[in-house]
Design a protein around this motif. Structure first.
Motif, PDB file in Angstrom:
ATOM      1  N   ARG A   1       0.833  -1.208   0.000  1.00 50.70           N
ATOM      2  CA  ARG A   1       0.000   0.000   0.000  1.00 50.70           C
ATOM      3  C   ARG A   1       0.864   1.254   0.000  1.00 50.70           C
ATOM      4  N   ALA A   2       1.930   1.244   0.791  1.00 48.08           N
ATOM      5  CA  ALA A   2       2.820   2.408   0.835  1.00 48.08           C
ATOM      6  C   ALA A   2       3.483   2.632  -0.523  1.00 48.08           C
ATOM      7  N   SER A   3       3.946   1.555  -1.161  1.00 45.20           N
ATOM      8  CA  SER A   3       4.578   1.685  -2.469  1.00 45.20           C
ATOM      9  C   SER A   3       3.590   2.205  -3.509  1.00 45.20           C
ATOM     10  N   ARG A   4       2.348   1.727  -3.448  1.00 41.33           N
ATOM     11  CA  ARG A   4       1.332   2.200  -4.393  1.00 41.33           C
ATOM     12  C   ARG A   4       1.002   3.677  -4.138  1.00 41.33           C
ATOM     13  N   GLY A   5       0.966   4.077  -2.868  1.00 40.38           N
ATOM     14  CA  GLY A   5       0.715   5.483  -2.546  1.00 40.38           C
ATOM     15  C   GLY A   5       1.815   6.385  -3.077  1.00 40.38           C
ATOM     16  N   ILE A   6       3.076   5.944  -2.940  1.00 39.25           N
ATOM     17  CA  ILE A   6       4.198   6.715  -3.473  1.00 39.25           C
ATOM     18  C   ILE A   6       4.105   6.806  -4.998  1.00 39.25           C
ATOM     19  N   ALA A   7       3.721   5.700  -5.641  1.00 35.58           N
ATOM     20  CA  ALA A   7       3.598   5.689  -7.102  1.00 35.58           C
ATOM     21  C   ALA A   7       2.497   6.638  -7.576  1.00 35.58           C
ATOM     22  N   ILE A   8       1.400   6.699  -6.857  1.00 36.56           N
ATOM     23  CA  ILE A   8       0.309   7.623  -7.222  1.00 36.56           C
ATOM     24  C   ILE A   8       0.762   9.070  -7.074  1.00 36.56           C
ATOM     25  N   PHE A   9       1.462   9.366  -5.978  1.00 36.47           N
ATOM     26  CA  PHE A   9       1.983  10.715  -5.760  1.00 36.47           C
ATOM     27  C   PHE A   9       2.986  11.072  -6.851  1.00 36.47           C
ATOM     28  N   ASP A  10       3.801  10.100  -7.269  1.00 35.45           N
ATOM     29  CA  ASP A  10       4.745  10.294  -8.362  1.00 35.45           C
ATOM     30  C   ASP A  10       4.014  10.671  -9.649  1.00 35.45           C
ATOM     31  N   PHE A  11       2.914  10.005  -9.931  1.00 40.73           N
ATOM     32  CA  PHE A  11       2.131  10.290 -11.140  1.00 40.73           C
ATOM     33  C   PHE A  11       1.573  11.713 -11.109  1.00 40.73           C
ATOM     34  N   VAL A  12       1.061  12.135  -9.955  1.00 41.62           N
ATOM     35  CA  VAL A  12       0.508  13.489  -9.829  1.00 41.62           C
ATOM     36  C   VAL A  12       1.599  14.539 -10.026  1.00 41.62           C
ATOM     37  N   LEU A  13       2.775  14.298  -9.440  1.00 43.60           N
ATOM     38  CA  LEU A  13       3.886  15.238  -9.600  1.00 43.60           C
ATOM     39  C   LEU A  13       4.327  15.336 -11.052  1.00 43.60           C
ATOM     40  N   ARG A  14       4.273  14.218 -11.770  1.00 44.10           N
ATOM     41  CA  ARG A  14       4.639  14.243 -13.183  1.00 44.10           C
ATOM     42  C   ARG A  14       3.676  15.115 -13.987  1.00 44.10           C
ATOM     43  N   LEU A  15       2.400  15.019 -13.660  1.00 44.81           N
ATOM     44  CA  LEU A  15       1.423  15.872 -14.346  1.00 44.81           C
ATOM     45  C   LEU A  15       1.692  17.352 -14.072  1.00 44.81           C
ATOM     46  N   CYS A  16       2.015  17.674 -12.825  1.00 43.39           N
ATOM     47  CA  CYS A  16       2.304  19.071 -12.468  1.00 43.39           C
ATOM     48  C   CYS A  16       3.571  19.567 -13.165  1.00 43.39           C
ATOM     49  N   ALA A  17       4.614  18.736 -13.191  1.00 43.12           N
ATOM     50  CA  ALA A  17       5.856  19.114 -13.870  1.00 43.12           C
ATOM     51  C   ALA A  17       5.635  19.254 -15.374  1.00 43.12           C
ATOM     52  N   LEU A  18       4.801  18.389 -15.932  1.00 41.06           N
ATOM     53  CA  LEU A  18       4.464  18.481 -17.353  1.00 41.06           C
ATOM     54  C   LEU A  18       3.787  19.805 -17.666  1.00 41.06           C
ATOM     55  N   ALA A  19       2.818  20.184 -16.846  1.00 35.92           N
ATOM     56  CA  ALA A  19       2.116  21.452 -17.057  1.00 35.92           C
ATOM     57  C   ALA A  19       3.075  22.633 -16.961  1.00 35.92           C
ATOM     58  N   ALA A  20       3.981  22.603 -15.983  1.00 40.42           N
ATOM     59  CA  ALA A  20       4.924  23.708 -15.803  1.00 40.42           C
ATOM     60  C   ALA A  20       5.904  23.802 -16.974  1.00 40.42           C
TER      61      ALA A  20
END
Length: 204
Positions: free
Chosen positions: A38-57
């Motif tokens: 669960r912790a690894s999946r949570g980190i992976a989801i947060f990683d995906f969200v950060l990628r979207l934010c970095a992509l937008a920037a």
């Protein structure tokens, strides 16, 4: 007889205690992989969200700089001053670099989704970590080079007889300054992605 009964009672108590400890250890061993997943999946989801934010920037920085162009109005159309991003190699490099990073982030999204679905895969996370570090270097280099030009545009350099142009080209300077800020935000998010990937790999 009394002594024998007491020893048997003590043995029963110790046996029950040992069984309880063994059962608790088995339960903990079963729960730990589940919590780890669960912790690894949570980190992976947060990683995906950060990628979207970095992509937008990154895309916002490239788009803002790539569409920057200003012409000063004068009495005749045959005598005009114009400022465009492609007049300066540092700004042209900035646009290309942020576009490349934006393209990479788009391509990295499917791999980030795979990391969410299969959190135990190490190869995908290691690949993203290496490519993220390259993206950090490229984004930081482009943003730093553009920031130096923006500083000169705002303040000039009296020793080199370079005049500040932002008093005349106001819109031009505002747009390039905003683009540089967006690029530094993208670089910061990418650095955080690298740290997050390193933490995820360490957990394995």
């Amino acid at each position: 007889m009394a002594s024998s009964t007491k020893s048997e009672t003590a043995i029963d108590v110790e046996s029950k205690s040992t069984k309880r400890d063994a059962a608790a250890a088995v339960a903990l061993a079963k729960a730990t992989p589940l919590q780890h997943g669960r912790a690894s999946r949570g980190i992976a989801i947060f990683d995906f969200v950060l990628r979207l934010c970095a992509l937008a920037a990154a895309l916002a920085a490239a788009a803002a700089m790539g569409t920057t162009d200003e012409t000063l109005p004068f009495f005749t159309q045959f005598f005009q001053f114009q400022a465009s991003y492609d007049d300066l190699p540092a700004f042209a490099f900035f646009v290309v670099a942020n576009a490349i990073v934006g393209g990479y982030l788009v391509l990295s999204l499917p791999f980030a989704i795979v990391a969410i679905v299969r959190a135990h895969l190490v190869g995908v996370k290691l690949l993203l970590l290496i490519l993220d570090m390259l993206a950090v270097a490229l984004t930081t280099a482009a943003a730093s080079a553009a920031a130096a030009i923006v500083y000169l545009a705002h303040n000039g350099n009296a020793n080199a007889n370079w005049f500040a142009i932002c008093q005349q080209f106001t819109d031009f300077c505002q747009r390039v300054s905003g683009a540089v800020v967006a690029s530094f935000i993208a670089a910061g998010l990418l650095i955080f992605l690298v740290v997050l990937s390193a933490v995820a790999l360490r957990r394995h």
